[in-house]
Design an enzyme around this catalytic site. Sequence first.
Site, PDB file in Angstrom:
ATOM      1  N   CYS A  50      -9.505  -3.284 -10.602  1.00  0.00           N
ATOM      2  CA  CYS A  50      -8.950  -2.132  -9.893  1.00  0.00           C
ATOM      3  C   CYS A  50      -7.607  -2.454  -9.248  1.00  0.00           C
ATOM      4  CB  CYS A  50      -9.943  -1.602  -8.858  1.00  0.00           C
ATOM      5  SG  CYS A  50     -10.386  -2.831  -7.634  1.00  0.00           S
ATOM      6  N   HIS A  85       0.814  -1.218   0.000  1.00  0.00           N
ATOM      7  CA  HIS A  85       0.000   0.000   0.000  1.00  0.00           C
ATOM      8  C   HIS A  85       0.842   1.260   0.000  1.00  0.00           C
ATOM      9  CE1 HIS A  85      -3.223  -2.845   0.796  1.00  0.00           C
ATOM     10  NE2 HIS A  85      -3.864  -2.007   0.017  1.00  0.00           N
ATOM     11  N   GLU A 140     -11.169 -10.872  -5.339  1.00  0.00           N
ATOM     12  CA  GLU A 140      -9.743 -10.784  -5.014  1.00  0.00           C
ATOM     13  C   GLU A 140      -9.271 -11.965  -4.177  1.00  0.00           C
ATOM     14  OE1 GLU A 140      -8.813  -7.300  -2.670  1.00  0.00           O
ATOM     15  OE2 GLU A 140     -10.681  -7.421  -1.546  1.00  0.00           O
ATOM     16  N   ASP A 146      -4.570  -8.538  -4.460  1.00  0.00           N
ATOM     17  CA  ASP A 146      -4.816  -9.630  -3.520  1.00  0.00           C
ATOM     18  C   ASP A 146      -5.045 -10.958  -4.238  1.00  0.00           C
ATOM     19  OD1 ASP A 146      -4.524  -8.729  -0.862  1.00  0.00           O
ATOM     20  OD2 ASP A 146      -6.283  -7.469  -1.126  1.00  0.00           O
TER      21      ASP A 146
END
Length: 593
Positions: free
Chosen positions: A524, A188, A453, A477
């Site tokens: 995404c 992240h 995901e 993920d």
Amino acid sequence: MRIKGIAAAEGIGIGQAVRIEDVVLDVAARPIADDDVEVARFQRALHALMEETQALADELAAKLGPKEAEIMEAHVMLMSDPMITDEIEATVRRDNICCEYVIDNVYKTYADMFASMGDELMRQRASDMMDIKVRLLQSLAGVRPVDIGGLAQGSVIIANDLTPSMTAGIRPENVAGIVTQVGGRTSHSAILARALEIPAVAGAAGALDAIKDGDTVIVDGSAGDVFRDPDKGIISAYKAKRTVFLADKKELGLYVGKPTVTLDGVRVELVANIGKPADLPKVLEYDGEGVGLFRTEFLFMDGGAGDGAAAGTGAGTQPAAASGRTAMPTEEEQFDAYRQVAAGLGGKPVIIRTLDIGGDKDIPYMGLEREDNPFLGFRAIRYCLARKEDVFRPQLRALLRASAFGNIKIMIPMVTCIEEYRAARALIEDIKKELDAEGIAYKKDIQVGIMVETAAASLLADVFAKEVDFFSIGTNDLTQYTMSVDRGNSKVGYLYSPLQPALLRSIRHIIRTAKDAGIMVGMCGEAAADALLIPLLLAWGLDEFSVGASSILRTRKRICGYDAGKLQEVADKALSLDTAAEVEAYMRTVVEG
Ligand code: PEP
Ligand code: MG
């Protein structure tokens, strides 16, 4: 000296190193020789911290107003509470044990007690307690947290890892580059670095040992290279490279205002990933056609709504929390943030994901406990369903209320079985009734979809497709859960690729299942902007590409350059290959010609 890492955020940064080291606070029970001396040590640390906190409160009051100073004022009061200080002193004297151990225990006990009381104010108190505890221990250890928001211009951050909240506290105008020893392209902090357009290299093993504060450092975030003390020749070569990079970026400006359509007329939606309303201007600047992923957890990490709400010092040993929040954003604050984004995009789609914490996204005040396998643990929808009333309901209420102001869609993360989706949906229906009774407007036919995901969601895509309104494939993920590779672990990073045949099969299956069921399917995860994957996604018929704002124009340029019809053969060939290396080599020939 050159250190090789992983290209995490493109661009070239040249500047001076600022090292940020993780601090491990020692709270082991150490016997003491003299309890008077130990109590005096505690008193000194406490008073120094009280003075420092009061000064911070005064500064905040002068800069932002009395309301913003309240949290710090409350900390001063809690620090001086004789019930706590007496208990610490008495325990040190009774047990002849060091004050670090006692402080750790006493503050934890109070924090647990407050946390168990359940209401928001008490939970805030619990996080205040943990915050004070950490700062007291830091003070005793002589550790000063780095003020990440106050770094000098031209700083290159060198750290083992950056938590997302640390990265969110960075002022991009001051930071020339970021180098972390661990992590990968989809950690992240890397995603945030790209959003902030700061060149970043992750997985640069040994960087903290090799680089001293003040060293000149070049960060090549496009190639994944870090140079310490480069000679003049290297510096001028990289300055030239930076000029080319910036010119190329400018050339992409030609794609502003163009539709995202292939040569044979296949139109796709090209939307953006954001973390807070403040990211919106970039989305508009780069001509995003909406938002495909609003990661709402970032509202829980900092001021988010642009209201300067962040005033706490946060808990934890990381300096980062310096700019972080210490309590959940209220329903009202969230409503404001969601409304701003929906209204700002004037009717364009805005997919807002419900809280996705856990994994590598810890938020100290949310009460997540340490877990051995946090990515497989209590995160995202699992957490939200366990905290239905105090966390999930206010967020869903805020989302529904904001849906009256634009084209909001709700997305549920980390779903593995249909019951989770049904439980979320039931709560949404319940809140709709509540809003009807209160006469509050919302979008009656609001769409609710899921992130696909997890391997389970991919395998069960047909089951989900019957009930959900849309899919968005979260490759960050999905890659981790399909390949059994921690997305932040650079040691096994060689396995972490969306070009792995297992991933290609999974992605194609998800897209095909959505198409068969007639629901929209987007992506995404970071792979949506991956040059080597885009031709395959076009061939399989992906409807929506959601990428970081800074990747929008490059992605549009790529998509506009393909004939989707001609890509079918390419996709069949790619799927016939056995290894990621073969897929990569083949796709390079396709993309690079
Ligand atoms: C993903 O997993 O692909 C995703 C987009 O979500 P996040 O990176 O926030 O986990
Ligand atoms: Mg995810």
